[in-house]
Design a protein around this motif. Structure first.
Motif, mmCIF file in Angstrom:
data_model
loop_
_atom_site.group_PDB
_atom_site.id
_atom_site.type_symbol
_atom_site.label_atom_id
_atom_site.label_comp_id
_atom_site.label_asym_id
_atom_site.label_seq_id
_atom_site.Cartn_x
_atom_site.Cartn_y
_atom_site.Cartn_z
ATOM 1 N N VAL A 1 43.530 9.205 102.792
ATOM 2 C CA VAL A 1 44.439 8.502 103.322
ATOM 3 C C VAL A 1 45.136 8.757 104.258
ATOM 4 N N GLY A 2 45.944 10.028 104.303
ATOM 5 C CA GLY A 2 46.826 10.510 105.061
ATOM 6 C C GLY A 2 45.912 11.088 106.460
ATOM 7 N N THR A 3 44.774 11.795 106.244
ATOM 8 C CA THR A 3 44.061 12.025 107.280
ATOM 9 C C THR A 3 43.549 11.168 108.237
ATOM 10 N N TYR A 4 43.348 9.931 107.890
ATOM 11 C CA TYR A 4 42.812 8.771 108.638
ATOM 12 C C TYR A 4 43.946 7.856 109.146
ATOM 13 N N VAL A 5 45.088 7.749 108.288
ATOM 14 C CA VAL A 5 46.148 7.030 108.756
ATOM 15 C C VAL A 5 47.177 7.678 109.840
ATOM 16 N N TRP A 6 47.459 8.920 109.733
ATOM 17 C CA TRP A 6 48.375 9.516 110.518
ATOM 18 C C TRP A 6 48.244 11.199 110.128
ATOM 19 N N PRO A 7 47.155 11.566 110.780
ATOM 20 C CA PRO A 7 46.504 13.197 110.976
ATOM 21 C C PRO A 7 47.885 14.175 110.890
ATOM 22 N N ALA B 1 39.431 2.149 101.659
ATOM 23 C CA ALA B 1 38.348 2.985 100.684
ATOM 24 C C ALA B 1 39.248 3.973 99.710
ATOM 25 N N ALA B 2 39.930 4.659 100.491
ATOM 26 C CA ALA B 2 40.526 5.946 99.729
ATOM 27 C C ALA B 2 41.621 5.186 98.774
ATOM 28 N N LEU B 3 42.585 4.387 99.220
ATOM 29 C CA LEU B 3 43.506 3.595 98.489
ATOM 30 C C LEU B 3 42.639 2.985 97.262
ATOM 31 N N GLY B 4 41.852 2.262 97.228
ATOM 32 C CA GLY B 4 41.020 1.719 96.140
ATOM 33 C C GLY B 4 40.430 2.644 95.238
ATOM 34 N N ALA B 5 39.840 3.688 95.919
ATOM 35 C CA ALA B 5 39.594 4.885 94.936
ATOM 36 C C ALA B 5 40.640 5.476 94.154
ATOM 37 N N LEU B 6 41.846 5.950 94.876
ATOM 38 C CA LEU B 6 42.807 6.449 94.211
ATOM 39 C C LEU B 6 43.413 5.698 93.224
ATOM 40 N N LEU B 7 43.730 4.242 93.513
ATOM 41 C CA LEU B 7 44.067 3.487 92.311
ATOM 42 C C LEU B 7 43.005 3.514 90.927
ATOM 43 N N ALA B 8 41.957 3.469 91.308
ATOM 44 C CA ALA B 8 41.132 3.348 90.054
ATOM 45 C C ALA B 8 41.249 4.762 89.498
ATOM 46 N N LEU B 9 41.183 5.701 90.094
ATOM 47 C CA LEU B 9 41.386 7.215 89.532
ATOM 48 C C LEU B 9 42.295 7.323 88.799
ATOM 49 N N ILE B 10 43.507 6.948 89.331
ATOM 50 C CA ILE B 10 45.064 7.211 88.740
ATOM 51 C C ILE B 10 44.894 6.433 87.292
ATOM 52 N N LEU B 11 44.216 5.240 87.191
ATOM 53 C CA LEU B 11 44.240 4.428 86.116
ATOM 54 C C LEU B 11 43.341 5.069 85.132
ATOM 55 N N VAL C 1 52.115 11.187 104.158
ATOM 56 C CA VAL C 1 51.312 9.977 103.874
ATOM 57 C C VAL C 1 50.567 9.931 102.379
ATOM 58 N N ALA C 2 50.068 10.987 102.017
ATOM 59 C CA ALA C 2 49.593 11.219 100.847
ATOM 60 C C ALA C 2 50.396 11.063 99.525
ATOM 61 N N VAL C 3 51.613 11.677 99.851
ATOM 62 C CA VAL C 3 52.622 11.626 98.781
ATOM 63 C C VAL C 3 53.063 10.114 98.595
ATOM 64 N N GLY C 4 53.193 9.428 100.024
ATOM 65 C CA GLY C 4 53.694 8.121 99.750
ATOM 66 C C GLY C 4 52.761 7.362 99.040
ATOM 67 N N ALA C 5 51.498 7.597 99.251
ATOM 68 C CA ALA C 5 50.428 6.617 98.649
ATOM 69 C C ALA C 5 50.490 6.740 97.006
ATOM 70 N N VAL C 6 50.542 7.752 96.808
ATOM 71 C CA VAL C 6 50.518 8.401 95.255
ATOM 72 C C VAL C 6 51.673 7.603 94.621
ATOM 73 N N ALA C 7 52.938 7.566 95.383
ATOM 74 C CA ALA C 7 54.250 7.202 94.583
ATOM 75 C C ALA C 7 54.082 5.560 94.465
ATOM 76 N N MET C 8 53.620 5.004 95.584
ATOM 77 C CA MET C 8 53.163 3.498 95.505
ATOM 78 C C MET C 8 52.209 2.932 94.593
ATOM 79 N N LEU C 9 51.236 3.646 94.399
ATOM 80 C CA LEU C 9 50.203 3.350 93.645
ATOM 81 C C LEU C 9 50.634 3.406 92.221
ATOM 82 N N THR C 10 51.357 4.689 91.894
ATOM 83 C CA THR C 10 52.080 5.140 90.499
ATOM 84 C C THR C 10 52.885 3.826 90.059
#
Length: 433
Positions: free
Chosen positions: A132-138, A295-305, A144-153
């Motif tokens: 997510v971080g690499t494609y959104v804001w290299p 795609a990465a956010l969807g996969a991350l959500l399912a993986l954390i679950l 960005v990656a840490v923010g995505a994890v915090a949001m989905l958690t």
């Protein structure tokens, strides 16, 4: 495997309580998923962020042998998936190889499968967050990656779950983006440089890295409780989903290599976005980046679950701290397990390299499926029935051993620590009756 076979029977005393506990959800989950739903779920688990992230490291390892690595990864994935399908039909309960290994091989192997799953998929979570971080804001990929994890958690702690219709939307979106990448690259006159040819070890290493992109296929098998006629539906759905995925991956890889070459692909940080830019369609690059992020956010959500639920199951069996077994009375989710997994993933996402996370994840997941194949081996004494799980077992071990040395080293250390914890616990704490 007399002990494991005995454990799989209803009267198998060593596993009577875990089997009863594992079977309990079958009283509440409804079998509503047909063949189309099962195939779609499999596609959603596979055709996602993996193809956006793993092509570069695989090309770096294999050079011009990239497509041999893709074929090997696909074959090993097929062996593993069919083993999981047979076991899921026999044990249509939640838990996957954590249950299969325990019932067929013994408590330790079930525990080791669960441990390998948790550590491997935790690394997968970090890899998805970094994608997510690499494609959104290299330039700020880790933040960005840490923010995505915090949001989905946080969302998971509130009981948010990905519905089947949302899975279909994500699959359709990602397939559309990948189709656009293929069309643009194939129509371009740009050609890249070929990477140096690699030997057998490089090809096998690329197969292990590309296995990361296939690693979601067994999600079909783990839905055994909710699939109609699982003994028939699951063995049909898995090869269909795998076959479609392999065709899509091959088409994308061919298109991207035709523009960047394996040499350019090996050094690309965001391979698909770089490919469309090199093909002269710079305007499509933001769309590709957005598709990869979704795609990465969807996969991350399912993986954390998935990781948090396996953590919950292992905590209930006292293989992990019992405090993680708590379920929130209002939201009915394992909040403590969710938060614990989220914290670990956030730390990894803040410090790890994307390629290192992919390699470490592949190591843990390959060991997980090695135990699945060993479990499937015990289902029959006929040589023909044992051939596929035997090939899958050998394939998993070979690919795990040929991953980058740092991935093998750290993976072996973490697995050894998990095994040590099991034996110390068995020595110091009496087994529950």
């Amino acid at each position: 495997m007399t002990h494991g076979q005995a454990g799989g029977q209803a009267g198998g005393k060593p596993h009577a309580q875990p089997q009863e506990s594992a079977s309990a959800p079958a009283q509440t989950l409804r079998r509503t998923l047909g063949l189309f739903d099962a195939v779609t779920i499999g596609l959603g688990a596979m055709i996602g962020a993996g193809i956006f992230a793993s092509l570069g490291p695989a090309a770096d390892a294999a050079g011009s042998g990239l497509f041999y690595g893709l074929a090997i990864a696909g074959f090993v994935a097929y062996c593993n998936a069919m083993a999981s399908a047979r076991l899921a039909a026999l044990y249509p309960v939640a838990g996957g190889t954590y249950v299969y290994g325990r019932e067929r091989l013994g408590e330790f192997w079930g525990y080791l499968a669960g441990w390998a799953f948790v550590v491997g998929k935790t690394a997968s979570c970090a890899a998805m967050a970094l994608t997510v971080g690499t494609y959104v804001w290299p330039g700020q990929a880790h933040a960005v990656a840490v923010g995505a994890v915090a949001m989905l958690t946080a969302l998971n702690c509130l009981g948010v779950q990905k519905a089947a219709w949302m899975n279909r939307v994500i699959v359709a979106l990602v397939l559309s983006v990948l189709a656009a990448v293929v069309v643009v690259c194939v129509g371009s006159s740009q050609s890249g440089t070929e990477g140096a040819p690699a030997g057998v070890t490089g090809v096998l290493q690329s197969a292990g890295l590309l296995f990361f992109a296939f690693a979601g296929y067994a999600r079909i098998a783990t839905l055994g409780e909710e699939v109609r006629d699982p003994a028939r539906t699951i063995p049909r759905a898995i090869p269909l989903a795998l076959g479609i995925t392999l065709v899509v991956y091959a088409a994308v890889a061919l298109a991207v290599v035709s523009v960047l070459g394996t040499g350019g692909l090996a050094t690309a940080s965001a391979p698909l976005a770089d490919a469309v830019r090199a093909a002269g369609a710079s305007g499509l690059a933001p769309v590709v980046r957005a598709g990869a992020a979704v795609a990465a956010l969807g996969a991350l959500l399912a993986l954390i679950l998935g990781v948090s639920r396996t953590t919950l199951a292992m905590a209930r069996d006292r293989h992990l701290p019992g405090v993680l077994a708590a379920v929130h009375p209002r939201f009915q989710v394992p909040q403590r397990a969710e938060i614990a997994v989220g914290v670990v993933v956030a730390v990894l996402a803040a410090t790890a390299d994307l390629r290192a996370a992919i390699g470490f994840s592949s190591f843990g997941v390959l060991l997980y499926y090695a135990i699945a194949n060993a479990s499937a081996w015990t289902l029959s004494s006929r040589l023909r029935a044992r051939a596929l799980p035997a090939l899958g077992l050998v394939g998993c071990l070979v690919l795990a051993a040929t991953l980058p040395a740092s991935s093998v080293l750290w993976g072996a250390v973490v697995i050894a620590v998990g095994a040590g914890v099991f034996f110390v616990r068995r020595t110091l704490i009496p087994v529950r009756k």
